[in-house]
Scaffold this active site. Structure first.
Site, PDB file in Angstrom:
ATOM      1  N   GLY A 119      -8.438  -4.595 -13.644  1.00 52.69           N
ATOM      2  CA  GLY A 119      -9.523  -5.548 -13.860  1.00 52.69           C
ATOM      3  C   GLY A 119      -9.103  -6.990 -14.067  1.00 52.69           C
ATOM      4  O   GLY A 119      -9.879  -7.798 -14.575  1.00 52.69           O
TER       5      GLY A 119
ATOM      6  N   LYS B  10       0.858  -1.180   0.000  1.00 54.58           N
ATOM      7  CA  LYS B  10       0.000   0.000   0.000  1.00 54.58           C
ATOM      8  C   LYS B  10       0.901   1.240   0.000  1.00 54.58           C
ATOM      9  O   LYS B  10       2.057   1.170   0.439  1.00 54.58           O
ATOM     10  CB  LYS B  10      -0.874  -0.040   1.255  1.00 54.58           C
ATOM     11  CG  LYS B  10      -1.922   1.073   1.321  1.00 54.58           C
ATOM     12  CD  LYS B  10      -2.946   0.776   2.391  1.00 54.58           C
ATOM     13  CE  LYS B  10      -3.881   1.940   2.641  1.00 54.58           C
ATOM     14  NZ  LYS B  10      -4.385   2.623   1.440  1.00 54.58           N
TER      15      LYS B  10
ATOM     16  N   CYS C 125      -1.252  11.177  -7.093  1.00 58.49           N
ATOM     17  CA  CYS C 125      -1.475  12.051  -5.936  1.00 58.49           C
ATOM     18  C   CYS C 125      -1.586  13.505  -6.404  1.00 58.49           C
ATOM     19  O   CYS C 125      -0.865  13.927  -7.310  1.00 58.49           O
ATOM     20  CB  CYS C 125      -0.304  11.963  -4.962  1.00 58.49           C
ATOM     21  SG  CYS C 125       0.095  10.312  -4.403  1.00 58.49           S
TER      22      CYS C 125
END
Length: 302
Positions: free
Chosen positions: A243, A44, A129
Protein backbone atom coordinates in the site's frame (compact mmCIF):
# COMPACT_ATOMS: atom_id res chain seq x y z
CA UNK A 1 22.82 13.49 1.92
CA UNK A 2 23.43 9.78 1.63
CA UNK A 3 20.46 7.76 0.36
CA UNK A 4 22.39 4.50 -0.03
CA UNK A 5 21.27 1.34 1.77
CA UNK A 6 23.05 -2.02 1.92
CA UNK A 7 21.24 -5.35 2.16
CA UNK A 8 23.20 -8.59 2.50
CA UNK A 9 26.33 -6.95 1.07
CA UNK A 10 24.51 -5.39 -1.91
CA UNK A 11 24.48 -1.58 -1.98
CA UNK A 12 21.53 0.27 -3.53
CA UNK A 13 21.65 3.97 -4.49
CA UNK A 14 18.36 4.51 -2.63
CA UNK A 15 15.85 2.33 -0.77
CA UNK A 16 13.10 2.50 -3.42
CA UNK A 17 12.32 -0.65 -5.41
CA UNK A 18 9.44 -1.97 -7.48
CA UNK A 19 7.18 -4.70 -6.12
CA UNK A 20 7.19 -7.90 -8.13
CA UNK A 21 4.29 -8.33 -10.55
CA UNK A 22 3.43 -4.63 -10.75
CA UNK A 23 6.24 -3.39 -12.99
CA UNK A 24 6.70 -6.15 -15.55
CA UNK A 25 10.43 -6.63 -15.86
CA UNK A 26 11.12 -2.93 -16.31
CA UNK A 27 10.65 -2.66 -20.06
CA UNK A 28 6.92 -1.99 -19.72
CA UNK A 29 7.48 1.10 -17.55
CA UNK A 30 10.69 2.41 -19.06
CA UNK A 31 8.90 5.05 -21.17
CA UNK A 32 7.40 6.55 -17.99
CA UNK A 33 10.12 5.96 -15.41
CA UNK A 34 13.86 6.57 -15.64
CA UNK A 35 14.97 3.19 -14.31
CA UNK A 36 18.35 4.72 -13.44
CA UNK A 37 16.61 6.60 -10.61
CA UNK A 38 15.50 3.43 -8.80
CA UNK A 39 17.38 1.51 -6.15
CA UNK A 40 16.34 -1.74 -7.83
CA UNK A 41 13.91 -3.22 -10.30
CA UNK A 42 12.29 -6.34 -8.85
CA UNK A 43 11.02 -8.39 -11.77
CA UNK A 44 7.74 -10.20 -12.23
CA UNK A 45 7.86 -13.80 -11.02
CA UNK A 46 9.92 -16.14 -13.20
CA UNK A 47 9.29 -19.90 -13.35
CA UNK A 48 11.31 -22.70 -14.92
CA UNK A 49 8.69 -23.13 -17.67
CA UNK A 50 6.08 -20.73 -19.12
CA UNK A 51 2.95 -20.35 -16.96
CA UNK A 52 -0.35 -19.39 -18.65
CA UNK A 53 -1.86 -17.92 -15.47
CA UNK A 54 -5.47 -18.12 -14.32
CA UNK A 55 -8.67 -17.78 -16.39
CA UNK A 56 -10.23 -14.32 -16.75
CA UNK A 57 -11.61 -12.16 -15.22
CA UNK A 58 -8.64 -11.98 -12.88
CA UNK A 59 -8.48 -8.37 -11.66
CA UNK A 60 -11.16 -6.47 -9.71
CA UNK A 61 -11.14 -3.04 -8.13
CA UNK A 62 -12.12 -2.90 -4.44
CA UNK A 63 -12.37 -0.12 -1.89
CA UNK A 64 -8.85 1.14 -1.20
CA UNK A 65 -7.13 -1.22 -3.59
CA UNK A 66 -7.48 -4.13 -5.96
CA UNK A 67 -7.76 -7.90 -6.09
CA UNK A 68 -5.71 -9.93 -8.54
CA UNK A 69 -5.57 -13.61 -9.41
CA UNK A 70 -3.21 -13.38 -12.39
CA UNK A 71 -1.72 -16.73 -11.42
CA UNK A 72 1.89 -15.62 -11.93
CA UNK A 73 1.62 -15.73 -15.72
CA UNK A 74 5.14 -15.53 -17.15
CA UNK A 75 7.05 -16.64 -20.26
CA UNK A 76 9.54 -18.77 -18.31
CA UNK A 77 13.25 -18.54 -17.57
CA UNK A 78 14.48 -19.03 -21.16
CA UNK A 79 12.66 -15.98 -22.53
CA UNK A 80 13.51 -13.99 -19.40
CA UNK A 81 17.25 -14.63 -19.76
CA UNK A 82 17.20 -13.88 -23.48
CA UNK A 83 15.01 -10.76 -23.44
CA UNK A 84 14.62 -9.13 -20.02
CA UNK A 85 18.08 -9.43 -18.45
CA UNK A 86 19.85 -7.79 -21.45
CA UNK A 87 17.29 -4.97 -21.36
CA UNK A 88 17.78 -4.29 -17.63
CA UNK A 89 21.57 -4.40 -17.92
CA UNK A 90 21.42 -1.15 -19.89
CA UNK A 91 20.42 0.74 -16.73
CA UNK A 92 22.27 1.82 -13.61
CA UNK A 93 19.96 0.02 -11.21
CA UNK A 94 20.22 -3.23 -9.31
CA UNK A 95 18.32 -6.26 -10.68
CA UNK A 96 16.39 -8.47 -8.25
CA UNK A 97 14.68 -11.47 -9.84
CA UNK A 98 11.50 -12.82 -8.28
CA UNK A 99 11.35 -16.62 -8.48
CA UNK A 100 8.21 -18.77 -8.35
CA UNK A 101 7.52 -22.50 -8.64
CA UNK A 102 5.12 -25.33 -7.88
CA UNK A 103 7.73 -27.55 -6.21
CA UNK A 104 11.12 -27.12 -4.57
CA UNK A 105 12.70 -28.54 -7.73
CA UNK A 106 11.01 -25.87 -9.87
CA UNK A 107 12.53 -23.10 -7.76
CA UNK A 108 15.96 -24.71 -7.82
CA UNK A 109 15.89 -24.91 -11.63
CA UNK A 110 15.47 -21.14 -11.87
CA UNK A 111 17.89 -20.33 -9.05
CA UNK A 112 20.63 -22.40 -10.68
CA UNK A 113 20.07 -20.80 -14.09
CA UNK A 114 20.33 -17.34 -12.59
CA UNK A 115 23.47 -18.25 -10.66
CA UNK A 116 25.59 -17.73 -13.77
CA UNK A 117 24.22 -14.22 -14.41
CA UNK A 118 26.40 -11.65 -12.60
CA UNK A 119 23.98 -8.81 -13.44
CA UNK A 120 21.43 -10.27 -11.02
CA UNK A 121 22.18 -8.88 -7.56
CA UNK A 122 19.65 -10.78 -5.45
CA UNK A 123 16.84 -13.33 -5.74
CA UNK A 124 13.42 -12.75 -4.19
CA UNK A 125 11.65 -16.04 -3.55
CA UNK A 126 7.86 -15.96 -3.80
CA UNK A 127 6.67 -18.53 -1.27
CA UNK A 128 3.00 -17.64 -1.74
CA UNK A 129 2.87 -20.21 -4.56
CA UNK A 130 0.80 -23.35 -3.86
CA UNK A 131 2.98 -26.36 -3.04
CA UNK A 132 1.47 -29.05 -5.28
CA UNK A 133 3.08 -31.85 -3.29
CA UNK A 134 1.60 -30.64 0.00
CA UNK A 135 -2.07 -30.29 -0.93
CA UNK A 136 -1.61 -26.82 -2.48
CA UNK A 137 -0.86 -25.12 0.85
CA UNK A 138 1.48 -22.21 0.06
CA UNK A 139 5.14 -22.74 0.97
CA UNK A 140 4.98 -19.58 3.05
CA UNK A 141 2.06 -20.66 5.23
CA UNK A 142 3.75 -23.44 7.18
CA UNK A 143 6.96 -22.76 9.07
CA UNK A 144 8.49 -26.17 8.34
CA UNK A 145 7.76 -25.90 4.59
CA UNK A 146 9.23 -22.38 4.55
CA UNK A 147 12.33 -23.57 6.43
CA UNK A 148 12.78 -26.46 4.00
CA UNK A 149 12.50 -24.47 0.78
CA UNK A 150 14.68 -21.65 2.15
CA UNK A 151 17.46 -24.02 3.18
CA UNK A 152 17.36 -25.89 -0.15
CA UNK A 153 17.52 -22.66 -2.17
CA UNK A 154 20.29 -21.26 0.05
CA UNK A 155 22.43 -24.33 -0.71
CA UNK A 156 22.21 -23.68 -4.47
CA UNK A 157 21.91 -19.91 -4.82
CA UNK A 158 24.96 -17.89 -5.80
CA UNK A 159 23.21 -14.57 -5.05
CA UNK A 160 21.82 -13.50 -1.66
CA UNK A 161 18.19 -14.59 -1.24
CA UNK A 162 15.19 -12.63 -0.03
CA UNK A 163 12.25 -14.71 1.19
CA UNK A 164 8.98 -12.92 0.41
CA UNK A 165 6.61 -13.68 3.27
CA UNK A 166 2.88 -14.22 3.02
CA UNK A 167 0.68 -12.24 5.44
CA UNK A 168 -1.93 -15.01 5.37
CA UNK A 169 -0.59 -16.61 8.55
CA UNK A 170 -1.40 -16.46 12.26
CA UNK A 171 2.02 -15.22 13.38
CA UNK A 172 4.35 -13.43 10.95
CA UNK A 173 7.25 -13.60 13.42
CA UNK A 174 7.19 -17.42 13.34
CA UNK A 175 7.65 -17.30 9.55
CA UNK A 176 10.33 -14.60 9.73
CA UNK A 177 12.31 -16.65 12.26
CA UNK A 178 11.97 -19.84 10.18
CA UNK A 179 13.32 -18.09 7.07
CA UNK A 180 16.21 -16.55 9.01
CA UNK A 181 17.09 -19.85 10.68
CA UNK A 182 17.20 -21.55 7.27
CA UNK A 183 19.70 -19.01 5.96
CA UNK A 184 17.68 -16.31 4.23
CA UNK A 185 19.77 -13.17 3.71
CA UNK A 186 16.79 -10.78 3.84
CA UNK A 187 12.99 -10.76 3.98
CA UNK A 188 10.37 -8.91 1.99
CA UNK A 189 6.84 -8.42 3.30
CA UNK A 190 4.01 -8.31 2.87
CA UNK A 191 2.72 -10.19 -0.12
CA UNK A 192 -0.99 -9.78 -0.88
CA UNK A 193 -3.80 -10.60 1.55
CA UNK A 194 -6.38 -13.13 0.35
CA UNK A 195 -9.67 -11.42 -0.46
CA UNK A 196 -12.95 -11.89 -2.32
CA UNK A 197 -15.48 -9.77 -4.18
CA UNK A 198 -18.97 -10.73 -5.31
CA UNK A 199 -20.98 -8.84 -7.93
CA UNK A 200 -24.37 -8.49 -6.22
CA UNK A 201 -26.22 -7.72 -9.47
CA UNK A 202 -24.89 -10.73 -11.38
CA UNK A 203 -24.60 -12.77 -8.16
CA UNK A 204 -21.26 -14.03 -9.36
CA UNK A 205 -17.68 -13.81 -8.18
CA UNK A 206 -15.87 -10.78 -9.59
CA UNK A 207 -12.80 -12.96 -10.22
CA UNK A 208 -12.94 -16.36 -11.93
CA UNK A 209 -10.61 -17.78 -9.27
CA UNK A 210 -13.16 -16.69 -6.57
CA UNK A 211 -10.37 -15.35 -4.36
CA UNK A 212 -7.53 -12.99 -5.22
CA UNK A 213 -4.63 -11.19 -3.61
CA UNK A 214 -5.55 -7.78 -2.23
CA UNK A 215 -3.10 -4.91 -2.57
CA UNK A 216 -3.28 -1.15 -2.39
CA UNK A 217 -3.49 1.58 0.28
CA UNK A 218 -6.09 -0.28 2.39
CA UNK A 219 -3.58 -2.95 3.43
CA UNK A 220 -0.84 -0.53 4.53
CA UNK A 221 -1.57 -0.49 8.30
CA UNK A 222 -1.43 -4.31 8.37
CA UNK A 223 1.83 -4.30 6.40
CA UNK A 224 3.45 -1.69 8.66
CA UNK A 225 2.48 -3.73 11.73
CA UNK A 226 3.93 -6.93 10.26
CA UNK A 227 7.18 -5.24 9.22
CA UNK A 228 7.53 -3.84 12.75
CA UNK A 229 6.93 -7.27 14.31
CA UNK A 230 9.28 -9.08 11.91
CA UNK A 231 12.05 -6.50 12.35
CA UNK A 232 12.00 -7.16 16.10
CA UNK A 233 12.02 -10.93 15.60
CA UNK A 234 15.01 -11.24 13.24
CA UNK A 235 18.38 -9.61 12.60
CA UNK A 236 18.35 -9.80 8.78
CA UNK A 237 17.21 -6.75 6.76
CA UNK A 238 13.61 -6.30 5.63
CA UNK A 239 12.14 -4.82 2.45
CA UNK A 240 8.74 -3.39 3.37
CA UNK A 241 5.78 -3.23 1.01
CA UNK A 242 2.00 -3.04 1.03
CA UNK A 243 0.00 0.00 0.00
CA UNK A 244 2.90 2.44 -0.38
CA UNK A 245 1.68 5.47 -2.34
CA UNK A 246 3.80 8.39 -1.10
CA UNK A 247 7.21 9.20 0.38
CA UNK A 248 5.50 9.48 3.78
CA UNK A 249 4.26 5.90 3.42
CA UNK A 250 7.77 4.73 2.52
CA UNK A 251 9.29 6.54 5.50
CA UNK A 252 6.65 5.03 7.80
CA UNK A 253 7.81 1.55 6.76
CA UNK A 254 11.45 2.49 7.36
CA UNK A 255 10.66 3.89 10.81
CA UNK A 256 8.89 0.57 11.54
CA UNK A 257 12.10 -1.32 10.71
CA UNK A 258 12.34 -1.72 6.91
CA UNK A 259 15.76 -1.14 5.33
CA UNK A 260 14.18 -0.60 1.89
CA UNK A 261 10.69 -0.45 0.39
CA UNK A 262 8.85 -1.66 -2.71
CA UNK A 263 6.04 0.12 -4.55
CA UNK A 264 3.33 -2.13 -6.00
CA UNK A 265 -0.30 -1.36 -6.82
CA UNK A 266 0.31 2.39 -7.09
CA UNK A 267 2.34 1.78 -10.26
CA UNK A 268 -1.00 1.05 -11.95
CA UNK A 269 -2.58 4.26 -10.65
CA UNK A 270 0.38 6.57 -11.26
CA UNK A 271 3.36 5.13 -13.16
CA UNK A 272 5.60 7.92 -11.82
CA UNK A 273 5.05 6.90 -8.17
CA UNK A 274 8.49 5.33 -7.63
CA UNK A 275 10.47 8.38 -8.77
CA UNK A 276 8.15 10.72 -6.84
CA UNK A 277 8.91 8.68 -3.71
CA UNK A 278 12.69 8.85 -4.34
CA UNK A 279 12.41 12.64 -4.58
CA UNK A 280 10.05 12.81 -1.59
CA UNK A 281 12.47 10.90 0.65
CA UNK A 282 15.26 13.32 -0.32
CA UNK A 283 12.99 16.27 0.47
CA UNK A 284 12.09 14.76 3.87
CA UNK A 285 15.78 14.23 4.67
CA UNK A 286 16.52 17.88 3.87
CA UNK A 287 13.53 19.06 5.89
CA UNK A 288 14.61 17.17 9.01
CA UNK A 289 18.39 17.45 8.58
CA UNK A 290 18.92 13.71 8.10
CA UNK A 291 22.33 12.94 6.58
CA UNK A 292 21.96 9.17 6.12
CA UNK A 293 18.70 7.51 5.11
CA UNK A 294 19.77 4.50 7.20
CA UNK A 295 19.22 6.65 10.31
CA UNK A 296 15.47 6.22 9.68
CA UNK A 297 15.52 2.41 9.89
CA UNK A 298 13.63 1.31 13.01
CA UNK A 299 13.81 4.84 14.40
CA UNK A 300 10.21 5.01 15.61
CA UNK A 301 10.26 6.14 19.23
CA UNK A 302 8.90 3.52 21.59
Amino acid sequence: MNTQVTLAGVTFKNPVMTASGTFGSGMEYSEFVDLNRLGAVVTKGVANVPWPGNPTPRVAEVYGGMLNAIGLQNPGIDVFMERDIPFLKQYDTKIIVNVCGKSVEDYLDVVERLGDEPAVSMLEINVSCPNVKEGAIAFGQKADALYNITSEIKKRAKQPIIMKLSPNVTDITEMAKAAEAAGSDALSLINTLTGMKIDVHRRKFAIANKTGGMSGPAIKPIAVRMVYQASHAVKIPIIGMGGIATAEDAIEFMLAGASAISVGAMNFVNPYTTVEIVEGIEKYMKQYGIENVTDLIGAVQE
